[in-house]
Each structure stands twice: as C-alpha cells, then as structure tokens.
Design a protein around this motif. Structure first.
Motif, mmCIF file in Angstrom:
data_model
loop_
_atom_site.group_PDB
_atom_site.id
_atom_site.type_symbol
_atom_site.label_atom_id
_atom_site.label_comp_id
_atom_site.label_asym_id
_atom_site.label_seq_id
_atom_site.Cartn_x
_atom_site.Cartn_y
_atom_site.Cartn_z
ATOM 1 N N GLU A 205 0.808 -1.219 0.000
ATOM 2 C CA GLU A 205 0.000 0.000 0.000
ATOM 3 C C GLU A 205 0.846 1.276 0.000
ATOM 4 O O GLU A 205 0.405 2.308 -0.484
ATOM 5 N N ARG A 206 2.039 1.222 0.553
ATOM 6 C CA ARG A 206 2.896 2.420 0.621
ATOM 7 C C ARG A 206 3.865 2.512 -0.558
ATOM 8 O O ARG A 206 4.133 3.602 -1.054
ATOM 9 N N LEU A 207 4.415 1.378 -0.970
ATOM 10 C CA LEU A 207 5.461 1.422 -1.993
ATOM 11 C C LEU A 207 4.914 1.526 -3.413
ATOM 12 O O LEU A 207 5.546 2.154 -4.263
ATOM 13 N N TRP A 208 3.739 0.936 -3.694
ATOM 14 C CA TRP A 208 3.187 1.054 -5.056
ATOM 15 C C TRP A 208 2.911 2.507 -5.433
ATOM 16 O O TRP A 208 3.324 2.945 -6.517
ATOM 17 N N PRO A 209 2.224 3.297 -4.578
ATOM 18 C CA PRO A 209 2.039 4.713 -4.940
ATOM 19 C C PRO A 209 3.366 5.462 -5.069
ATOM 20 O O PRO A 209 3.515 6.316 -5.944
ATOM 21 N N ALA A 210 4.326 5.113 -4.189
ATOM 22 C CA ALA A 210 5.639 5.773 -4.262
ATOM 23 C C ALA A 210 6.324 5.464 -5.586
ATOM 24 O O ALA A 210 6.866 6.365 -6.244
ATOM 25 N N LEU A 211 6.287 4.207 -6.007
ATOM 26 C CA LEU A 211 6.905 3.835 -7.282
ATOM 27 C C LEU A 211 6.175 4.460 -8.469
ATOM 28 O O LEU A 211 6.808 4.861 -9.450
ATOM 29 N N LEU B 213 5.413 9.235 11.969
ATOM 30 C CA LEU B 213 6.732 9.823 12.240
ATOM 31 C C LEU B 213 7.757 9.415 11.184
ATOM 32 O O LEU B 213 8.751 10.112 10.971
ATOM 33 N N PHE B 214 7.526 8.298 10.521
ATOM 34 C CA PHE B 214 8.388 7.844 9.427
ATOM 35 C C PHE B 214 7.791 8.198 8.064
ATOM 36 O O PHE B 214 8.496 8.646 7.174
ATOM 37 N N LEU B 215 6.482 7.955 7.918
ATOM 38 C CA LEU B 215 5.857 8.081 6.605
ATOM 39 C C LEU B 215 5.760 9.528 6.122
ATOM 40 O O LEU B 215 5.988 9.812 4.945
ATOM 41 N N ILE B 216 5.444 10.453 7.022
ATOM 42 C CA ILE B 216 5.310 11.860 6.592
ATOM 43 C C ILE B 216 6.643 12.402 6.083
ATOM 44 O O ILE B 216 6.704 12.940 4.974
ATOM 45 N N PRO B 217 7.759 12.274 6.846
ATOM 46 C CA PRO B 217 9.034 12.754 6.289
ATOM 47 C C PRO B 217 9.434 12.013 5.013
ATOM 48 O O PRO B 217 9.963 12.623 4.082
ATOM 49 N N ALA B 218 9.158 10.704 4.957
ATOM 50 C CA ALA B 218 9.522 9.935 3.760
ATOM 51 C C ALA B 218 8.761 10.446 2.540
ATOM 52 O O ALA B 218 9.342 10.641 1.467
ATOM 53 N N TYR B 219 7.468 10.673 2.686
ATOM 54 C CA TYR B 219 6.686 11.171 1.552
ATOM 55 C C TYR B 219 7.084 12.595 1.176
ATOM 56 O O TYR B 219 7.109 12.942 -0.002
ATOM 57 N N MET C 24 10.076 13.859 1.441
ATOM 58 C CA MET C 24 11.316 13.717 0.669
ATOM 59 C C MET C 24 11.040 13.176 -0.724
ATOM 60 O O MET C 24 11.655 13.613 -1.699
ATOM 61 N N LEU C 25 10.096 12.244 -0.821
ATOM 62 C CA LEU C 25 9.733 11.685 -2.122
ATOM 63 C C LEU C 25 9.095 12.751 -3.014
ATOM 64 O O LEU C 25 9.427 12.866 -4.199
ATOM 65 N N PHE C 26 8.182 13.536 -2.444
ATOM 66 C CA PHE C 26 7.551 14.614 -3.214
ATOM 67 C C PHE C 26 8.599 15.592 -3.717
ATOM 68 O O PHE C 26 8.564 16.027 -4.862
ATOM 69 N N ARG C 27 9.533 15.926 -2.848
ATOM 70 C CA ARG C 27 10.612 16.860 -3.228
ATOM 71 C C ARG C 27 11.440 16.257 -4.376
ATOM 72 O O ARG C 27 11.788 16.946 -5.324
ATOM 73 N N TRP C 28 11.756 14.979 -4.271
ATOM 74 C CA TRP C 28 12.524 14.305 -5.320
ATOM 75 C C TRP C 28 11.765 14.349 -6.639
ATOM 76 O O TRP C 28 12.337 14.631 -7.691
ATOM 77 N N ARG D 28 19.537 8.790 -3.093
ATOM 78 C CA ARG D 28 18.568 9.541 -2.293
ATOM 79 C C ARG D 28 17.205 8.852 -2.342
ATOM 80 O O ARG D 28 16.514 8.746 -1.338
ATOM 81 N N LEU D 29 16.852 8.380 -3.528
ATOM 82 C CA LEU D 29 15.573 7.687 -3.689
ATOM 83 C C LEU D 29 15.551 6.391 -2.886
ATOM 84 O O LEU D 29 14.541 6.054 -2.249
ATOM 85 N N PHE D 30 16.658 5.670 -2.885
ATOM 86 C CA PHE D 30 16.744 4.432 -2.104
ATOM 87 C C PHE D 30 16.548 4.729 -0.618
ATOM 88 O O PHE D 30 15.860 3.991 0.092
ATOM 89 N N PHE D 31 17.137 5.822 -0.132
ATOM 90 C CA PHE D 31 16.977 6.231 1.267
ATOM 91 C C PHE D 31 15.511 6.508 1.578
ATOM 92 O O PHE D 31 14.993 6.107 2.626
ATOM 93 N N VAL D 32 14.827 7.209 0.678
ATOM 94 C CA VAL D 32 13.409 7.527 0.866
ATOM 95 C C VAL D 32 12.582 6.246 0.956
ATOM 96 O O VAL D 32 11.738 6.087 1.846
ATOM 97 N N LEU D 33 12.821 5.312 0.029
ATOM 98 C CA LEU D 33 12.069 4.060 0.023
ATOM 99 C C LEU D 33 12.381 3.220 1.265
ATOM 100 O O LEU D 33 11.492 2.550 1.812
ATOM 101 N N ALA D 34 13.619 3.272 1.737
ATOM 102 C CA ALA D 34 13.975 2.559 2.968
ATOM 103 C C ALA D 34 13.253 3.166 4.177
ATOM 104 O O ALA D 34 12.791 2.445 5.068
ATOM 105 N N PHE D 35 13.113 4.475 4.181
ATOM 106 C CA PHE D 35 12.391 5.165 5.255
ATOM 107 C C PHE D 35 10.909 4.790 5.218
ATOM 108 O O PHE D 35 10.277 4.604 6.259
ATOM 109 N N LEU D 36 10.349 4.686 4.001
ATOM 110 C CA LEU D 36 8.962 4.233 3.847
ATOM 111 C C LEU D 36 8.801 2.811 4.385
ATOM 112 O O LEU D 36 7.826 2.502 5.079
ATOM 113 N N ALA D 37 9.756 1.945 4.058
ATOM 114 C CA ALA D 37 9.707 0.561 4.537
ATOM 115 C C ALA D 37 9.791 0.511 6.059
ATOM 116 O O ALA D 37 9.101 -0.297 6.702
#
Length: 196
Positions: free
Chosen positions: A71-77, A131-137, A139-143, A166-175
């Motif tokens: 649910e989190r990674l598909w929208p991110a990808l 606390l993890f998902l908001i900063p991760a998203y 960063m993803l939006f910024r990317w 940087r993208l890998f870091f964002v996805l790791a934070f999402l995970a």
C-alpha cells in the motif's frame, strides 16, 4: 547566494505541499458535513459494529507488513515513474489533494459518529508510523518535483536515475514506516479501541 535560493525554494515547496494537502482535507470535511445525513447517517462506513469487529481482530503481523509495504510502496513507485516521465509535479499535486481529501473524510466521519473518541481513533490509526511516513513522503515529493527541473534532452532520465541513492533512502524510510505500522501500531490501536 545559492544557499539562499535553495532555502527559498524549500520554503515555497513546503508551503505548496501544506496548502495542497489542507485544501484536499477541507474539501473532505466540507463534503461530509454538508451531506452528513446521506453520507454518514445512512451508511455503515466506520459504524460501531464495524469498529467492534476491527477491535477484536488479532492481526497477522507478517501479512500486515506485506500489505503495508504494498500500500505504501506502489504509490511511491508510481510517483517515481511519473516523475521520470516528466509529470512529477502534477502527480504530487494530485496525490496531496487526494490524500488530504481522504484524511478529511475519515476524520469527519469518525468525529461525527464518536466525537472526541473518533479523533483519538484517527490519531491512533496513524501513530507512530506517521513519524516515518510523513518525512519519507515529503522527501519523495521533493525528489519528484526537483527531478523535473534537472536538465533536459537525452540526459534528463540519466540525471534522475543518478539520484538513486537519495531515492533508495526515501524508500527505505517508507519501509521502516511500514514495519512500525505492522508491529507497533496494532498495540496502540488495541488500547484506543478500549474507549469503545
């Protein structure tokens, strides 16, 4: 001079992000409060019976983890692919509006049905993974937005892919957020469901 421009661009980006999400959130609130008799009174969405069923469930943490990751990674990808295709800003705008709208709808339904308990339930549903998902998203939006502004021509996709670290870091934070959502959030929700 470059530092000032970068910080000004950051402020503009976060202001736009806030206003887009808030706009969607307010639209969700308005929709529910204007049509509350039809949309809330006549529906079973988040009613007491469905909450009682949810409250008695004992989740399988591993399956929940895989569900959260999906649910989190598909929208991110999808956002990443749209950014690579040159539609990152538009995709981020639509995602923020939709996310804000959904949050507004759920919060307003919960508060209409249960008052302050509904607000606690909403908060319990997003904590501590937020606390993890908001900063991760963010960063993803910024990317996604900045990837459109890097160069042009044939090297455009190459430049985007070079930011893979940087993208890998964002996805790791999402995970990591998904991990917290699967293992810590059910404990908090169980405590919140005692209010009902």
């Amino acid at each position: 001079m470059r530092v000032e421009r970068k910080s000004l661009a950051d402020v503009r980006f976060y202001n736009r992000t806030f206003f887009l999400f808030t706009g969607g959130f307010l639209a969700g609130l308005i929709l529910i409060y204007v049509g509350q008799e039809k949309l809330v009174g006549g529906s079973t969405f988040l009613d007491r019976l469905s909450l009682q069923r949810i409250g008695t469930l004992e989740p399988d943490r591993i399956r929940l983890l895989f569900y959260c990751l999906k649910e989190r990674l598909w929208p991110a990808l999808l956002l990443v692919l749209l950014a690579v295709a040159g539609a990152g800003s538009l995709a981020v705008c639509l995602y923020l509006l939709w996310g804000g709208f959904c949050a507004g709808v759920v919060l307003s339904v919960l508060s209409l049905r249960y008052g302050i308990k509904g607000i606690f339930l909403f908060a319990g549903g997003i904590f501590p993974q937020a606390l993890f998902l908001i900063p991760a998203y963010l960063m993803l939006f910024r990317w996604c937005v900045m990837s459109q502004r890097t160069g042009g021509g044939g090297n455009h996709r190459l430049e985007i892919l070079s930011k893979g670290g940087r993208l890998f870091f964002v996805l790791a934070f999402l995970a990591a957020g998904c991990l917290v959502e699967s293992y810590l959030n059910p404990v908090i929700l169980k405590w919140v469901f005692r209010l009902f």
